[in-house]
Design an enzyme around this catalytic site. Structure first.
Site, PDB file in Angstrom:
ATOM      1  N   ARG A 292      42.961  35.701  44.482  1.00  0.00           N
ATOM      2  CA  ARG A 292      41.830  35.246  45.282  1.00  0.00           C
ATOM      3  C   ARG A 292      42.152  33.849  45.777  1.00  0.00           C
ATOM      4  O   ARG A 292      42.087  32.876  45.025  1.00  0.00           O
ATOM      5  CB  ARG A 292      40.556  35.255  44.422  1.00  0.00           C
ATOM      6  CG  ARG A 292      39.434  34.417  44.998  1.00  0.00           C
ATOM      7  CD  ARG A 292      38.111  34.601  44.270  1.00  0.00           C
ATOM      8  NE  ARG A 292      38.126  34.357  42.847  1.00  0.00           N
ATOM      9  CZ  ARG A 292      37.959  33.165  42.262  1.00  0.00           C
ATOM     10  NH1 ARG A 292      37.819  32.083  42.990  1.00  0.00           N
ATOM     11  NH2 ARG A 292      37.949  33.059  40.951  1.00  0.00           N
ATOM     12  N   HIS A 296      35.279  31.930  44.253  1.00  0.00           N
ATOM     13  CA  HIS A 296      34.679  33.187  43.805  1.00  0.00           C
ATOM     14  C   HIS A 296      33.575  33.613  44.770  1.00  0.00           C
ATOM     15  O   HIS A 296      33.536  34.758  45.222  1.00  0.00           O
ATOM     16  CB  HIS A 296      34.104  33.014  42.393  1.00  0.00           C
ATOM     17  CG  HIS A 296      33.372  34.211  41.893  1.00  0.00           C
ATOM     18  ND1 HIS A 296      34.003  35.379  41.538  1.00  0.00           N
ATOM     19  CD2 HIS A 296      32.041  34.423  41.700  1.00  0.00           C
ATOM     20  CE1 HIS A 296      33.105  36.263  41.145  1.00  0.00           C
ATOM     21  NE2 HIS A 296      31.910  35.712  41.231  1.00  0.00           N
ATOM     22  N   TYR A 305      38.259  24.430  37.998  1.00  0.00           N
ATOM     23  CA  TYR A 305      38.901  25.181  36.922  1.00  0.00           C
ATOM     24  C   TYR A 305      40.331  25.642  37.217  1.00  0.00           C
ATOM     25  O   TYR A 305      40.981  26.218  36.349  1.00  0.00           O
ATOM     26  CB  TYR A 305      38.041  26.391  36.531  1.00  0.00           C
ATOM     27  CG  TYR A 305      37.694  27.318  37.673  1.00  0.00           C
ATOM     28  CD1 TYR A 305      38.581  28.305  38.098  1.00  0.00           C
ATOM     29  CD2 TYR A 305      36.468  27.223  38.331  1.00  0.00           C
ATOM     30  CE1 TYR A 305      38.267  29.151  39.132  1.00  0.00           C
ATOM     31  CE2 TYR A 305      36.142  28.076  39.374  1.00  0.00           C
ATOM     32  CZ  TYR A 305      37.042  29.043  39.773  1.00  0.00           C
ATOM     33  OH  TYR A 305      36.712  29.887  40.805  1.00  0.00           O
TER      34      TYR A 305
END
Length: 401
Positions: A292, A296, A305
């Site tokens: 990805r 998200h 993160y």
């Protein structure tokens, strides 16, 4: 086709001098530069261009949708960049009446099935957009992680009971494998030999949780063994590999003894077999290994993160340049074809946006299909809202820009 069936040269290794391969042992047809390293599915040139066109359209839709969300013109949106191949090619490998159950990121499935104008209205919060999905055998997107998997298995069981030659295809992320719904669905699928294809998109992150913190299993495909059916790992950024693996899985789910496997053979796992081909509605779990590139969702900040440069190792495997390079290498597409595809993608996405923004919303729609029969409490809420709209005007309920 099991993990062990991957052909030599298609097992996740690259030639000397090529980019590092972050995927490990996967089935693959195209190398990072579009070179053929496995068996190309027997598809017409027009179909190969269609797969490319649908991926380009998915990415263009992604770019425009993120921009619309930033402008406050649609709600929270789940980006697809980097994952176009897995949803587009998987849907091309199905029949048109095979229902697709998707999580929320597999926009490619909707695009392959015709990209109804209602789709963007759905992301704007208009439930009537669901009707456009139903017309193309795509079930509404699912916010509850993995909650649609038992539904997909139930549909597949119904096809089996009715001797209906259809396959249920469910898409979900790696994070869904940590949910009880996943276990329950896969267990039923294995016990009852349902005609199902389960596509797990391992994009390395379940929001902010890396795959290695999701499970102690070495792979997600390996989980299928516990449920008594086959698991396959495939390069999810290689549209031809995804097509081959899903086509074989769909044939296996149908009990089709004439299908050709992704590796040019027919395999027999021996489980639940009662026909000459060795198959009788056997499900498959497919782990599409991919990345990805973006957040998200538009409500997420991936810089919190993951390292900013993490995606650099995956960028050479971007599915759209790989497919374009393959088409050019094989003489299937030239500059004119590529430019035409890009123009078509721009036009189609613009049409969908224009149609969605002309949509006239009715506040009562949000109450229409909550239950088969409206409950007294829901009716009270509906009447209260409509009375407030009458008193104050609909504009009072809209956020001022």
């Amino acid at each position: 086709m099991s993990d062990a069936d991957a052909e030599p040269g298609a097992d996740g290794e690259t030639d000397a001098g090529g980019p590092p391969d972050p995927m490990g042992d996967v089935y693959r047809v195209l190398g990072p530069d579009g070179e053929v390293v496995g068996q190309v599915p027997d598809l017409a040139d027009e179909t190969l261009v269609d797969i490319y066109r649908d991926m380009v359209t998915a990415r263009r839709f992604d770019e425009r949708a993120i921009s619309l969300q930033r402008q406050g013109r649609i709600g929270t949106y789940a980006a697809i960049e980097g994952q176009e191949a897995s949803s587009v090619a998987a849907t091309h490998a199905l029949r048109d009446d095979d229902p697709v159950f998707y999580q929320y990121r597999e926009h490619g499935a909707v695009i392959v099935r015709g990209f109804p104008a209602e789709y963007l209205a759905y992301w704007m919060g208009h439930e009537s957009g669901t009707a456009g999905l139903a017309d193309i055998d795509v079930f509404p997107l699912n916010i509850g992680i993995g909650a649609h998997l038992p539904h997909a298995v139930g549909a597949a069981m119904a096809f089996d009971y009715r001797e209906n030659d259809r396959v249920a295809c469910a898409h979900f992320g790696d994070g869904a494998t940590s949910e009880g719904d996943f276990h329950e669905a896969m267990n039923f699928a294995g016990v009852f030999d349902v005609p199902g294809v389960f596509v797990c998109h391992n994009n390395q992150w379940a929001i902010s949780i890396p795959r290695e913190d999701q499970t102690a299993s070495p792979t997600l495909a390996a989980k299928a063994e516990a449920y008594g059916f086959e698991g396959v790992r495939v390069d999810g950024m290689d549209p031809l590999a995804v097509y081959a693996v899903v086509a074989e899985a769909a044939g296996k789910a149908r009990g089709d003894d004439t299908r050709d496997g992704a590796d040019g053979t027919r395999a027999d796992d021996g489980a639940g077999a009662d026909d000459a081909s060795g198959y009788d509605h056997r499900p498959t779990l497919i782990e599409t290994v991919e990345y990805r590139f973006g957040a998200h969702t538009t409500a997420d900040d991936p810089s919190v993160y993951r390292d900013d440069d993490e995606g650099d190792a995956w960028r050479p495997w971007d599915p759209i340049p790989r497919m374009e390079a393959f088409l050019r290498r094989e003489g299937i597409a030239d500059d004119d074809v590529i430019e035409s595809v890009r123009e078509e993608a721009d036009e189609r996405v613009a049409e969908v946006i224009d149609a969605a923004e002309r949509f006239d919303a009715d506040p009562a729609d949000m109450f229409a299909d909550v239950y088969a029969e409206t409950t007294p409490e829901l009716e009270r809420q509906r009447e209260g809202l409509l009375a407030a709209v009458d008193r104050h005007g609909a504009e009072a309920f809209l956020r001022e820009e």
